[in-house]
Design an enzyme around this catalytic site. Structure first.
Site, mmCIF file in Angstrom:
data_model
loop_
_atom_site.group_PDB
_atom_site.id
_atom_site.type_symbol
_atom_site.label_atom_id
_atom_site.label_comp_id
_atom_site.label_asym_id
_atom_site.label_seq_id
_atom_site.Cartn_x
_atom_site.Cartn_y
_atom_site.Cartn_z
ATOM 1 N N CYS A 296 0.814 -1.221 0.000
ATOM 2 C CA CYS A 296 0.000 0.000 0.000
ATOM 3 C C CYS A 296 0.848 1.271 0.000
ATOM 4 O O CYS A 296 0.391 2.321 -0.449
ATOM 5 C CB CYS A 296 -0.946 0.003 1.202
ATOM 6 S SG CYS A 296 -2.137 -1.350 1.185
ATOM 7 N N HIS B 234 -3.885 7.068 1.004
ATOM 8 C CA HIS B 234 -4.086 5.750 0.415
ATOM 9 C C HIS B 234 -5.498 5.283 0.729
ATOM 10 O O HIS B 234 -5.972 5.415 1.863
ATOM 11 C CB HIS B 234 -3.059 4.767 0.988
ATOM 12 C CG HIS B 234 -3.445 3.335 0.815
ATOM 13 N ND1 HIS B 234 -3.730 2.796 -0.412
ATOM 14 C CD2 HIS B 234 -3.617 2.337 1.724
ATOM 15 C CE1 HIS B 234 -4.059 1.521 -0.260
ATOM 16 N NE2 HIS B 234 -4.001 1.226 1.021
ATOM 17 N N ASN C 290 -9.930 -0.853 -2.446
ATOM 18 C CA ASN C 290 -8.512 -0.661 -2.141
ATOM 19 C C ASN C 290 -7.700 -1.258 -3.280
ATOM 20 O O ASN C 290 -7.674 -2.469 -3.467
ATOM 21 C CB ASN C 290 -8.180 -1.349 -0.811
ATOM 22 C CG ASN C 290 -6.722 -1.179 -0.412
ATOM 23 O OD1 ASN C 290 -5.884 -0.762 -1.209
ATOM 24 N ND2 ASN C 290 -6.408 -1.528 0.830
#
Length: 337
Positions: free
Chosen positions: A116, A264, A294
């Site tokens: 991430c 993020h 995501n």
């Protein structure tokens, strides 16, 4: 010393939209349950046979970014590709991009495996290469193909409902004006929590493919991603806050100087927590996890591109990027647009 600036942005997501109601046909879940916990309404998944891979999605995003940068593809000096879902165990997708874009052989390719936080790490590396004068135009890609590796059953729903596929790209270019561009980047890690968010197998030092095949155990969950959700959430909100403040203080800035925060896209609840803590208005935080889920290393460049396309980022704005994820790793970038 030179400075670096983002001269071009692009993103690509598959056309196939997977709604929460669609997932409810595969597992015991529903739209309300997913939105309450994650804020996600839908995500994009590749369709088998349509040709989308981690590399090809990255290439599609890269072509848009290169065109918007106003340069020729042969002006690219270096490639940095961030992903946790490469096409092959090795080689990484960086060299595949060099091949597919038909770039000259003098172009180097680097793969970043920081999940991430991958795009922030890639941006930081590219920034340093340009500031030292080594390269002039660097192509940075964050791309992920999660859907084919998820446990799409009730057993895996806590993780599988979160992730989507897609790619984002940026061209980082040498700039003479040191008052604009990438002002600073900040990177951190805490490996003691590595297994709290991880995909253990297949791994050379753990269970390799041959072991998985030999055991033929339908209850084996080691080759699906695992996440200790509450523990990750607790650490994420803390590290997000710390690394954003670190970046601001380094540049003698305060929270009030933020024109756009792009976190993020891990969980809408995390973004909302940070927004409330910093007392930022809705127009100063950009979220799109509702539409894409995501997308790990791709989430920041996709969101950054969308925000820019919608006119939410203007010249002279102070833009803050921040990420936290598996590793644990986290980081931030402070940009004067």
């Amino acid at each position: 010393m030179y400075n670096s600036k983002i001269s071009g942005l692009g993103y690509y997501v598959p056309e196939n939209v997977v709604t929460n109601d669609g997932l409810s046909k595969l597992m015991d879940t529903n739209d309300e349950w997913i939105q309450e916990r994650t804020g996600i309404k839908e995500r994009r998944h590749v369709v088998k046979g349509d040709g989308d891979t981690t590399t090809t999605m990255g290439v599609k995003a890269a072509k848009i970014a290169i065109e918007r940068a106003g340069i020729d593809k042969d002006d690219i000096d270096f490639i940095i590709f961030a992903t946790l879902s490469p096409d092959y165990y090795f080689p990484g997708p960086g060299v595949l991009v060099q091949r597919d874009l038909e770039l000259k052989r003098t172009v180097g390719a680097l793969d970043v495996r920081n999940q991430c936080s991958g795009f922030i790490y890639a941006l930081s590396v590219a920034d340093q290469f340009i500031k030292t004068g080594m390269y002039k135009n660097i192509l940075i890609i964050g791309s992920e193909l999660h859907s084919t590796g998820l446990d799409m059953t009730t057993r895996g729903r806590a993780v599988s409902v979160i992730f989507g596929d897609g790619a984002g790209a940026a061209v980082l270019t040498r700039a003479e004006d040191n008052s604009k561009g990438i002002l600073s980047t900040h990177l951190h890690s805490e490996g003691q929590h590595a297994e709290e968010l991880a995909l253990i197998a297949p791994g050379m030092g753990s269970r390799w493919v041959t072991d998985i095949i030999k055991d033929n155990n339908p209850d084996d969950e080691s080759y699906y991603p695992y996440m200790n959700g509450q523990f990750v959430f607790k650490n994420a909100v803390q590290r997000f806050s710390e690394v954003i403040m670190e970046g601001l203080k380094t540049n003698n800035l305060g929270v009030e100087d933020i024109d756009m925060l792009i976190p993020h896209q891990a969980n809408l609840r995390i973004s909302q927590f940070i927004q409330q803590k910093f007392k930022l208005t809705d127009d100063k935080v950009y979220n799109n996890i509702m539409s894409y889920g995501n997308t790990t290393a791709a989430s920041i460049p996709i969101a950054l591109t969308e925000a820019w396309e919608k006119g939410k980022i203007k010249e002279g704005d102070t833009v803050v990027l921040a990420a936290f994820g598996s590793g644990f790793t986290w980081g931030s970038a402070i940009i004067k647009w």
